[in-house]
Design a protein around this motif. Structure first.
Motif, PDB file in Angstrom:
ATOM      1  N   GLY A 267      10.082 -29.927 -21.204  1.00 46.35           N
ATOM      2  CA  GLY A 267       9.319 -29.915 -22.441  1.00 46.35           C
ATOM      3  C   GLY A 267       7.818 -29.817 -22.184  1.00 46.35           C
ATOM      4  N   PHE A 268       7.438 -29.287 -20.995  1.00 39.34           N
ATOM      5  CA  PHE A 268       6.046 -29.140 -20.572  1.00 39.34           C
ATOM      6  C   PHE A 268       5.331 -30.495 -20.452  1.00 39.34           C
ATOM      7  N   GLN A 269       6.091 -31.570 -20.246  1.00 36.52           N
ATOM      8  CA  GLN A 269       5.488 -32.877 -19.991  1.00 36.52           C
ATOM      9  C   GLN A 269       4.976 -32.900 -18.552  1.00 36.52           C
ATOM     10  N   LEU A 270       3.695 -33.238 -18.392  1.00 36.86           N
ATOM     11  CA  LEU A 270       3.067 -33.119 -17.076  1.00 36.86           C
ATOM     12  C   LEU A 270       3.741 -33.970 -16.009  1.00 36.86           C
ATOM     13  N   ARG A 271       3.943 -35.248 -16.331  1.00 40.95           N
ATOM     14  CA  ARG A 271       4.501 -36.148 -15.308  1.00 40.95           C
ATOM     15  C   ARG A 271       5.845 -35.643 -14.807  1.00 40.95           C
ATOM     16  N   GLU A 272       6.756 -35.322 -15.738  1.00 39.65           N
ATOM     17  CA  GLU A 272       8.085 -34.866 -15.349  1.00 39.65           C
ATOM     18  C   GLU A 272       8.020 -33.516 -14.627  1.00 39.65           C
ATOM     19  N   SER A 273       7.116 -32.634 -15.086  1.00 42.33           N
ATOM     20  CA  SER A 273       7.002 -31.313 -14.466  1.00 42.33           C
ATOM     21  C   SER A 273       6.522 -31.408 -13.018  1.00 42.33           C
ATOM     22  N   LEU A 274       5.516 -32.235 -12.778  1.00 38.81           N
ATOM     23  CA  LEU A 274       4.981 -32.340 -11.424  1.00 38.81           C
ATOM     24  C   LEU A 274       5.970 -33.018 -10.479  1.00 38.81           C
ATOM     25  N   LYS A 275       6.745 -33.974 -11.003  1.00 43.32           N
ATOM     26  CA  LYS A 275       7.809 -34.565 -10.176  1.00 43.32           C
ATOM     27  C   LYS A 275       8.822 -33.499  -9.780  1.00 43.32           C
ATOM     28  N   MET A 276       9.134 -32.603 -10.728  1.00 42.97           N
ATOM     29  CA  MET A 276      10.085 -31.539 -10.444  1.00 42.97           C
ATOM     30  C   MET A 276       9.524 -30.574  -9.404  1.00 42.97           C
ATOM     31  N   VAL A 277       8.237 -30.251  -9.492  1.00 40.93           N
ATOM     32  CA  VAL A 277       7.617 -29.347  -8.522  1.00 40.93           C
ATOM     33  C   VAL A 277       7.619 -29.979  -7.133  1.00 40.93           C
ATOM     34  N   GLU A 278       7.371 -31.288  -7.051  1.00 39.09           N
ATOM     35  CA  GLU A 278       7.432 -31.968  -5.751  1.00 39.09           C
ATOM     36  C   GLU A 278       8.827 -31.842  -5.146  1.00 39.09           C
ATOM     37  N   LYS A 279       9.845 -31.951  -5.982  1.00 37.24           N
ATOM     38  CA  LYS A 279      11.229 -31.790  -5.496  1.00 37.24           C
ATOM     39  C   LYS A 279      11.453 -30.359  -5.018  1.00 37.24           C
ATOM     40  N   LEU A 280      10.887 -29.383  -5.726  1.00 34.88           N
ATOM     41  CA  LEU A 280      11.058 -27.987  -5.350  1.00 34.88           C
ATOM     42  C   LEU A 280      10.352 -27.663  -4.034  1.00 34.88           C
ATOM     43  N   ILE A 281       9.200 -28.287  -3.796  1.00 31.20           N
ATOM     44  CA  ILE A 281       8.483 -28.071  -2.533  1.00 31.20           C
ATOM     45  C   ILE A 281       9.375 -28.447  -1.358  1.00 31.20           C
ATOM     46  N   ALA A 282      10.041 -29.582  -1.486  1.00 30.73           N
ATOM     47  CA  ALA A 282      10.948 -30.015  -0.413  1.00 30.73           C
ATOM     48  C   ALA A 282      12.182 -29.123  -0.337  1.00 30.73           C
ATOM     49  N   TYR A 283      12.659 -28.660  -1.506  1.00 30.72           N
ATOM     50  CA  TYR A 283      13.903 -27.886  -1.556  1.00 30.72           C
ATOM     51  C   TYR A 283      13.770 -26.534  -0.849  1.00 30.72           C
ATOM     52  N   VAL A 284      12.633 -25.830  -1.026  1.00 30.18           N
ATOM     53  CA  VAL A 284      12.514 -24.478  -0.475  1.00 30.18           C
ATOM     54  C   VAL A 284      12.180 -24.477   1.011  1.00 30.18           C
ATOM     55  N   GLY A 285      11.854 -25.635   1.554  1.00 33.70           N
ATOM     56  CA  GLY A 285      11.617 -25.716   2.989  1.00 33.70           C
ATOM     57  C   GLY A 285      10.431 -24.883   3.438  1.00 33.70           C
ATOM     58  N   ASP A 286      10.664 -23.953   4.376  1.00 37.41           N
ATOM     59  CA  ASP A 286       9.580 -23.149   4.940  1.00 37.41           C
ATOM     60  C   ASP A 286       9.202 -21.960   4.062  1.00 37.41           C
ATOM     61  N   ARG A 287       9.999 -21.688   3.039  1.00 38.27           N
ATOM     62  CA  ARG A 287       9.687 -20.557   2.164  1.00 38.27           C
ATOM     63  C   ARG A 287       8.406 -20.799   1.394  1.00 38.27           C
ATOM     64  N   ALA A 288       7.574 -19.752   1.244  1.00 38.82           N
ATOM     65  CA  ALA A 288       6.254 -19.922   0.620  1.00 38.82           C
ATOM     66  C   ALA A 288       6.304 -19.800  -0.897  1.00 38.82           C
ATOM     67  N   VAL A 289       7.297 -19.082  -1.425  1.00 37.47           N
ATOM     68  CA  VAL A 289       7.342 -18.796  -2.861  1.00 37.47           C
ATOM     69  C   VAL A 289       8.516 -19.527  -3.504  1.00 37.47           C
ATOM     70  N   ILE A 290       8.238 -20.239  -4.577  1.00 37.70           N
ATOM     71  CA  ILE A 290       9.276 -20.935  -5.354  1.00 37.70           C
ATOM     72  C   ILE A 290       9.638 -20.062  -6.541  1.00 37.70           C
ATOM     73  N   GLU A 291      10.912 -19.641  -6.621  1.00 31.04           N
ATOM     74  CA  GLU A 291      11.377 -18.736  -7.668  1.00 31.04           C
ATOM     75  C   GLU A 291      12.090 -19.512  -8.781  1.00 31.04           C
ATOM     76  N   ALA A 292      12.313 -18.808  -9.901  1.00 30.23           N
ATOM     77  CA  ALA A 292      13.027 -19.425 -11.021  1.00 30.23           C
ATOM     78  C   ALA A 292      14.433 -19.858 -10.602  1.00 30.23           C
ATOM     79  N   GLY A 293      15.064 -19.057  -9.728  1.00 26.93           N
ATOM     80  CA  GLY A 293      16.399 -19.423  -9.258  1.00 26.93           C
ATOM     81  C   GLY A 293      16.410 -20.737  -8.500  1.00 26.93           C
ATOM     82  N   ASP A 294      15.313 -21.031  -7.806  1.00 24.45           N
ATOM     83  CA  ASP A 294      15.221 -22.311  -7.096  1.00 24.45           C
ATOM     84  C   ASP A 294      15.237 -23.483  -8.073  1.00 24.45           C
ATOM     85  N   VAL A 295      14.607 -23.290  -9.232  1.00 22.16           N
ATOM     86  CA  VAL A 295      14.574 -24.359 -10.234  1.00 22.16           C
ATOM     87  C   VAL A 295      15.987 -24.684 -10.680  1.00 22.16           C
ATOM     88  N   GLU A 296      16.767 -23.645 -10.974  1.00 25.03           N
ATOM     89  CA  GLU A 296      18.142 -23.865 -11.436  1.00 25.03           C
ATOM     90  C   GLU A 296      18.997 -24.502 -10.345  1.00 25.03           C
TER      91      GLU A 296
END
Length: 454
Positions: A267-296
């Motif tokens: 819902g574009f809530q900052l706190r929840e969004s940034l927590k999700m991005v932190e999770k995505l940073i760890a999820y993609v590992g060495d990859r430099a670009v985070i894609e929409a598919g990574d979010v799903e």
């Protein structure tokens, strides 16, 4: 974020040894405010000194006498003493009551404890007493008083939210906050100036800037204001900027589609969004670009996705999908009150859309069969710029453009009488959920069947 001073500039000054006697952090954007508070504390007070040099109070524990004691008591070790008051009540008055109450309503689903705390602050500044409102006592207060304190739309929907707030206060043990007496002593103290080795940091979601105490303190302070971001475009910009700051130094980049996917899930809530991005940073590992598919893949289907499925099925009167999605929400362990509030929000959006259609104020470019991208380009800007003559019109105009698009498209399938009747039914269901032993699931199922069968 609107600001009289710059956080970057303040932090630079502190590192250079230039420390103000007081910092005011004001506004409803809690995540940015708390982030700024932590950065100022980290820059002001070495971690090794915080046990003896940093003192933190919450607003519900604050009294003028207690605050003065903290400010007048020397630090236990050489150096600067920092006193922080979070959610100070020093600048609250009847003029801020509606803002405090609105914050309490917004927090009801996300954080009942914080909602109860905000409501207790509302009681303190409005002069109302918890005992007078409990057990239906709020119905004795004239409607025009609720309109004055809460706004027209919130006043009309009292049965759907006020009993819930009162119950949250009772469940969390909240009561009316202590009176903020002693303002005169504080005014004299701040006029004279704080001790040289003391720094005060005050945070508040709202402030009555007309108060003499606010004027005295703000004149001697550095002020940062974190206004709540309204509107889809500004929400996206704010989120994009915060995500960019978070990704700085990580070697990662988030694509535009990925940012939208994150925003939809939170819902574009900052706190929840940034927590999700932190999770995505760890999820993609060495990859430099985070894609929409990574979010799903990394996040999966969220509560917001499932709720969206339910409200979409409800608007389409698809009973089979409604019941299947309701079953999924219960399997996920979602609270019946939360599910009910989401259904009520969809019905209110449909009612507001129906009122807008009947008003004849839709932009001339609007067509019921138009695609969303055409609606967003040709209709939404004119709709946002138009004047709302009622709370219902204002309610629908302020929504996300896709929510408005769907509500206008689906509202034509419902009569205004049915929608208003269902809003009353939902308010009665909300009361029954809290006061009877009826099965929440059966109540919700019967309501969905009634709506989809008309």
């Amino acid at each position: 974020m609107e600001t009289r001073d710059s956080l970057t500039g303040i932090l630079r000054e502190i590192r250079q040894g230039v420390v103000a006697s007081c910092y005011l952090l004001l506004g409803e954007e809690e995540f940015l405010l708390q982030d700024a508070l932590q950065k100022i504390i980290d820059t002001l007070v070495p971690e090794s000194d915080r046990e003896w040099s940093l003192f933190i109070l919450d607003g519900d524990q604050e009294t003028p006498g207690r605050l003065l004691d903290h400010l007048n008591t020397p630090s236990l070790i050489p150096g600067r003493k920092v006193v922080v008051v979070r959610n100070t009540r020093l600048f609250q008055s009847a003029a801020t009551a509606s803002q405090i109450l609105q914050r309490a309503r917004e927090l009801m689903d996300r954080s009942p404890a914080q909602a109860a705390q905000s409501f207790s602050q509302f009681l303190a500044v409005s002069g109302l007493q918890m005992e007078d409102l409990k057990d239906g006592g709020w119905k004795n207060l004239p409607g025009e008083e609720w309109v004055r304190m809460a706004g027209a739309e919130a006043a009309r929907e009292l049965p759907s939210w006020l009993p819930r707030l009162l119950e949250m206060c009772e469940r969390t043990g909240m009561s009316t906050s202590a009176s903020a007496d002693g303002a005169g002593r504080l005014e004299d103290f701040f006029r004279a100036g704080l001790p040289e080795d003391v720094c005060l940091i005050l945070t508040a979601p709202a402030a009555d800037r007309r108060m003499r105490l606010f004027k005295i303190i703000s004149e001697k302070s550095r002020v940062l204001t974190f206004a709540s971001v309204k509107g889809e475009a500004r929400q996206r910009q704010s989120l994009a900027k915060s995500v960019e700051d978070l990704l700085t130094g990580t070697g990662k980049k988030l694509t535009g589609d990925a940012l939208l996917a994150v925003g939809r899930k939170t819902g574009f809530q900052l706190r929840e969004s940034l927590k999700m991005v932190e999770k995505l940073i760890a999820y993609v590992g060495d990859r430099a670009v985070i894609e929409a598919g990574d979010v799903e893949e990394a996040v999966g289907k969220t509560k917001e996705d499932t709720v969206f499925d339910l409200t979409t099925a409800l608007a389409a009167r698809d009973l089979s999908r409604c019941l299947l999605t309701l079953d999924e929400l219960f399997l996920r362990g979602e609270a019946p009150v939360f599910i009910l509030s989401m259904v009520a929000r969809e019905i209110r959006n449909l009612r507001h859309a129906a009122a807008l259609i009947r008003s004849g104020k839709l932009p001339s470019a609007y067509r019921a069969e138009m695609e969303f991208h055409d609606f967003q380009r040709a209709v939404y800007p004119a709709l946002r710029a138009g004047d709302a003559s009622s709370a219902q019109e204002a309610g629908i105009r302020s929504q996300h453009p896709y929510v408005i698009y769907l509500a206008l498209r689906n509202a034509r399938s419902f009569s205004v009488g049915d929608l208003e009747g269902w809003i009353s039914d939902l308010a009665a269901m909300d009361l029954s959920l809290k006061s009877t032993a009826c099965s929440p699931r059966h109540m919700l199922e019967r309501f969905l069947i009634r709506v989809c069968s008309r």
